[in-house]
Design an enzyme around this catalytic site. Structure first.
Site, PDB file in Angstrom:
ATOM      1  N   ASP A 113       0.786  -1.290   0.061  1.00  0.00           N
ATOM      2  CA  ASP A 113      -0.078   0.022   0.040  1.00  0.00           C
ATOM      3  C   ASP A 113       0.997   1.192   0.078  1.00  0.00           C
ATOM      4  O   ASP A 113       1.360   1.747   0.991  1.00  0.00           O
ATOM      5  CB  ASP A 113      -0.783  -0.087   1.354  1.00  0.00           C
ATOM      6  CG  ASP A 113      -1.687   1.282   1.253  1.00  0.00           C
ATOM      7  OD1 ASP A 113      -1.670   2.125   0.551  1.00  0.00           O
ATOM      8  OD2 ASP A 113      -2.924   0.985   2.114  1.00  0.00           O
TER       9      ASP A 113
ATOM     10  N   TYR B  16     -10.537  15.579  -5.529  1.00  0.00           N
ATOM     11  CA  TYR B  16      -9.920  14.974  -6.436  1.00  0.00           C
ATOM     12  C   TYR B  16      -8.834  16.091  -7.283  1.00  0.00           C
ATOM     13  O   TYR B  16      -7.768  15.759  -7.538  1.00  0.00           O
ATOM     14  CB  TYR B  16     -10.536  14.189  -7.622  1.00  0.00           C
ATOM     15  CG  TYR B  16      -9.937  13.389  -8.818  1.00  0.00           C
ATOM     16  CD1 TYR B  16      -9.086  12.417  -8.289  1.00  0.00           C
ATOM     17  CD2 TYR B  16     -10.057  13.827  -9.861  1.00  0.00           C
ATOM     18  CE1 TYR B  16      -8.250  11.862  -9.215  1.00  0.00           C
ATOM     19  CE2 TYR B  16      -9.542  13.076 -10.994  1.00  0.00           C
ATOM     20  CZ  TYR B  16      -8.804  12.067 -10.757  1.00  0.00           C
ATOM     21  OH  TYR B  16      -7.897  11.352 -11.872  1.00  0.00           O
TER      22      TYR B  16
ATOM     23  N   LYS C 279      -4.775  16.131  -7.212  1.00  0.00           N
ATOM     24  CA  LYS C 279      -3.809  16.173  -8.775  1.00  0.00           C
ATOM     25  C   LYS C 279      -3.266  17.458  -9.066  1.00  0.00           C
ATOM     26  O   LYS C 279      -2.056  17.303  -9.460  1.00  0.00           O
ATOM     27  CB  LYS C 279      -5.108  15.810  -9.745  1.00  0.00           C
ATOM     28  CG  LYS C 279      -5.569  14.308  -9.768  1.00  0.00           C
ATOM     29  CD  LYS C 279      -4.502  13.296  -9.796  1.00  0.00           C
ATOM     30  CE  LYS C 279      -5.221  11.967 -10.021  1.00  0.00           C
ATOM     31  NZ  LYS C 279      -4.021  11.025 -10.034  1.00  0.00           N
TER      32      LYS C 279
ATOM     33  N   SER D 282      -4.082  14.435 -13.904  1.00  0.00           N
ATOM     34  CA  SER D 282      -5.573  14.122 -14.733  1.00  0.00           C
ATOM     35  C   SER D 282      -5.828  15.663 -15.371  1.00  0.00           C
ATOM     36  O   SER D 282      -5.583  16.752 -14.888  1.00  0.00           O
ATOM     37  CB  SER D 282      -6.750  13.657 -13.778  1.00  0.00           C
ATOM     38  OG  SER D 282      -7.807  14.237 -14.124  1.00  0.00           O
TER      39      SER D 282
ATOM     40  N   ALA E  21      -7.943  18.984  -6.409  1.00  0.00           N
ATOM     41  CA  ALA E  21      -7.144  19.663  -5.513  1.00  0.00           C
ATOM     42  C   ALA E  21      -5.774  18.687  -5.321  1.00  0.00           C
ATOM     43  O   ALA E  21      -4.476  18.885  -5.213  1.00  0.00           O
ATOM     44  CB  ALA E  21      -7.727  19.829  -3.895  1.00  0.00           C
TER      45      ALA E  21
HETATM   46  N1  LIG Z   1      -9.598   6.273 -15.722  1.00  0.00           N
HETATM   47  C1  LIG Z   1      -9.696   7.728 -16.083  1.00  0.00           C
HETATM   48  O1  LIG Z   1     -10.467   7.997 -16.660  1.00  0.00           O
HETATM   49  C2  LIG Z   1      -8.547   8.380 -15.437  1.00  0.00           C
HETATM   50  C3  LIG Z   1      -8.564   9.891 -15.971  1.00  0.00           C
HETATM   51  C4  LIG Z   1      -7.668  10.836 -15.574  1.00  0.00           C
HETATM   52  C5  LIG Z   1      -6.679  10.405 -14.616  1.00  0.00           C
HETATM   53  N2  LIG Z   1      -6.574   9.104 -14.233  1.00  0.00           N
HETATM   54  C6  LIG Z   1      -5.912   8.582 -13.370  1.00  0.00           C
HETATM   55  O2  LIG Z   1      -4.869   7.402 -13.632  1.00  0.00           O
HETATM   56  C7  LIG Z   1      -4.620   6.503 -12.596  1.00  0.00           C
HETATM   57  C8  LIG Z   1      -4.904   5.179 -12.906  1.00  0.00           C
HETATM   58  O3  LIG Z   1      -6.566   5.281 -12.992  1.00  0.00           O
HETATM   59  P1  LIG Z   1      -7.258   3.794 -13.453  1.00  0.00           P
HETATM   60  O4  LIG Z   1      -8.706   4.263 -13.962  1.00  0.00           O
HETATM   61  O5  LIG Z   1      -6.632   3.005 -14.129  1.00  0.00           O
HETATM   62  O6  LIG Z   1      -7.573   3.449 -11.821  1.00  0.00           O
HETATM   63  P2  LIG Z   1      -7.986   1.900 -11.288  1.00  0.00           P
HETATM   64  O7  LIG Z   1      -8.755   1.156 -12.281  1.00  0.00           O
HETATM   65  O8  LIG Z   1      -9.030   2.293 -10.087  1.00  0.00           O
HETATM   66  O9  LIG Z   1      -6.639   1.251 -10.818  1.00  0.00           O
HETATM   67  C9  LIG Z   1      -6.085   1.840  -9.598  1.00  0.00           C
HETATM   68  C10 LIG Z   1      -4.656   0.937  -9.598  1.00  0.00           C
HETATM   69  O10 LIG Z   1      -4.181   1.221  -8.187  1.00  0.00           O
HETATM   70  C11 LIG Z   1      -3.982   0.367  -7.288  1.00  0.00           C
HETATM   71  N3  LIG Z   1      -4.028   0.785  -5.867  1.00  0.00           N
HETATM   72  C12 LIG Z   1      -4.894   1.955  -5.493  1.00  0.00           C
HETATM   73  N4  LIG Z   1      -4.839   2.024  -4.350  1.00  0.00           N
HETATM   74  C13 LIG Z   1      -3.330   1.845  -4.061  1.00  0.00           C
HETATM   75  C14 LIG Z   1      -2.383   1.943  -3.005  1.00  0.00           C
HETATM   76  N5  LIG Z   1      -2.840   2.620  -1.931  1.00  0.00           N
HETATM   77  N6  LIG Z   1      -1.367   1.221  -3.044  1.00  0.00           N
HETATM   78  C15 LIG Z   1      -1.082   0.479  -3.918  1.00  0.00           C
HETATM   79  N7  LIG Z   1      -1.770   0.170  -5.062  1.00  0.00           N
HETATM   80  C16 LIG Z   1      -3.054   0.939  -5.149  1.00  0.00           C
HETATM   81  C17 LIG Z   1      -5.269  -0.592  -7.784  1.00  0.00           C
HETATM   82  O11 LIG Z   1      -5.141  -1.826  -7.097  1.00  0.00           O
HETATM   83  P3  LIG Z   1      -5.522  -2.312  -5.540  1.00  0.00           P
HETATM   84  O12 LIG Z   1      -6.654  -1.751  -5.389  1.00  0.00           O
HETATM   85  O13 LIG Z   1      -5.421  -3.774  -5.477  1.00  0.00           O
HETATM   86  O14 LIG Z   1      -4.386  -1.669  -4.616  1.00  0.00           O
HETATM   87  C18 LIG Z   1      -5.441  -0.663  -9.117  1.00  0.00           C
HETATM   88  O15 LIG Z   1      -4.105  -1.360  -9.530  1.00  0.00           O
HETATM   89  C19 LIG Z   1      -5.287   7.284 -11.353  1.00  0.00           C
HETATM   90  O16 LIG Z   1      -4.161   8.015 -10.844  1.00  0.00           O
HETATM   91  C20 LIG Z   1      -6.273   8.038 -11.833  1.00  0.00           C
HETATM   92  O17 LIG Z   1      -6.576   9.164 -11.349  1.00  0.00           O
HETATM   93  C21 LIG Z   1      -7.354   8.113 -14.515  1.00  0.00           C
END
Ligand SMILES: NC(=O)c1ccc[n+]([C@@H]2O[C@H](COP(=O)([O-])OP(=O)(O)OC[C@H]3O[C@@H](n4cnc5c(N)ncnc54)[C@H](OP(=O)(O)O)[C@@H]3O)[C@@H](O)[C@H]2O)c1
Length: 269
Positions: free
Chosen positions: A62, A153, A157, A140, A155
């Site tokens: 984590d 969120y 980012k 983001s 703030a």
């Molecule tokens: N999807 C979008 O539209 C979008 C847009 C803009 C920016 N982003 C950014 O892109 C990034 C990834 O987004 P995503 O959509 O792929 O998210 P996601 O599907 O929720 O994946 C998040 C990943 O992070 C892991 N994780 C979460 N908290 C953790 C922690 N404390 N320690 C270690 N691992 C952790 C999760 O696995 P576990 O739960 O097993 O730990 C999972 O592998 C994020 O920073 C998000 O803000 C996404």
């Protein structure tokens, strides 16, 4: 920067964008360190990616805790004897207005998006100095300005940008690169959750719109950030326009958002 035989950690890479980044790196010959808290998902991702690159390892931790972040970095160094790159991908989105917000939600959002990025960075920097490596933060378009219904969120980012700017100057003499990728709305894994204003998790609706980016597009932009040692990479045409206007005429952006408020409310679901 060529990725061949480079040791690169991707936080939060057992699914979603992090996993796509890890796959792209492995395709380019990097030795990737996968990470996440859910060990079942982590091992499944490891099995998949080892087909591409047998050198891949997975470290459950984590990263929003000092101990977890330290374990990730130290175990990587013990295994490979070097660290060339760190992609801070972990993040959690929020939903709801500030007036409705339970104060605990702020803590959870900052722990995930800010602590979860800066703790691994602190522990990795001494090793990145040795390799003149790279640290990239996945932010983001929500990190360009405060948006309705996404305050915590946005703030969190935005805070990442300040860290990147400080690191870029502080680490110049050590030739460590720091960059940030401003990601637009991207496809999501099934049942992806955000945290609601009351502290309960809400499941996000599947995204099918043509304007939605693929995870591979984000992965390619992340590799470009490292390879070309970029400061900011902004994804999507809307993101580029937003960044430009926000820096010059922020009140115009505010007016445009107010005019299209219904689109934001729909889009946040
Ligand atoms: N999807 C979008 O539209 C979008 C847009 C803009 C920016 N982003 C950014 O892109 C990034 C990834 O987004 P995503 O959509 O792929 O998210 P996601 O599907 O929720 O994946 C998040 C990943 O992070 C892991 N994780 C979460 N908290 C953790 C922690 N404390 N320690 C270690 N691992 C952790 C999760 O696995 P576990 O739960 O097993 O730990 C999972 O592998 C994020 O920073 C998000 O803000 C996404």
């Amino acid at each position: 920067m060529s990725f061949a035989n480079k040791v690169i950690i991707v936080t939060g890479s057992n699914r979603g964008i992090g996993k796509a980044i890890a796959f792209e790196l492995a395709k380019q010959g990097a030795w990737v360190v996968l990470n996440g808290r859910n060990e079942t998902r982590l091992m499944a991702a490891l099995n998949e990616i080892q087909g591409q690159c047998p050198k891949t390892i997975a470290i459950p931790a984590d990263v929003s805790t000092k101990e977890g972040a330290n374990t990730l970095i130290e175990d990587t160094y013990s295994h490979f004897g070097r660290i060339d790159g760190l992609v801070n991908n972990v993040g959690l989105s929020s939903r709801g207005t500030i007036a409705e917000l339970s104060p605990e939600v702020i803590g959870q959002i900052f722990e995930s998006n800010v602590y979860g990025a800066i703790f691994p960075t602190i522990y990795a920097l001494p090793y990145l100095r040795k390799t003149q490596g790279s640290v990239v933060f996945i932010s983001s378009l929500a990190g360009i300005r405060g948006l309705p219904g996404l305050g915590p969120y946005c703030a969190a980012k935005m805070a990442l940008r300040a860290f990147v700017e400080s690191i870029r100057i502080e680490e110049k003499k050590h030739k460590v690169h720091a960059g940030i990728v401003l990601v637009g709305k991207t496809e999501i894994v099934e049942n992806k959750e955000a945290i609601g204003a009351d502290g309960n998790f809400v499941v996000l609706k599947p995204r099918k719109d043509k304007k939605i980016q693929s995870m591979e597009q984000v992965a390619k932009a992340t590799l470009k950030s490292m390879r070309k040692r970029k400061y900011i990479i902004t994804l999507t045409p809307l993101g580029k326009v937003n960044l430009f206007l926000q820096a010059r005429i922020p009140l115009l952006v505010e007016k445009l958002i107010l005019k299209n408020i219904h689109k934001f409310e729909e889009g946040n679901q």
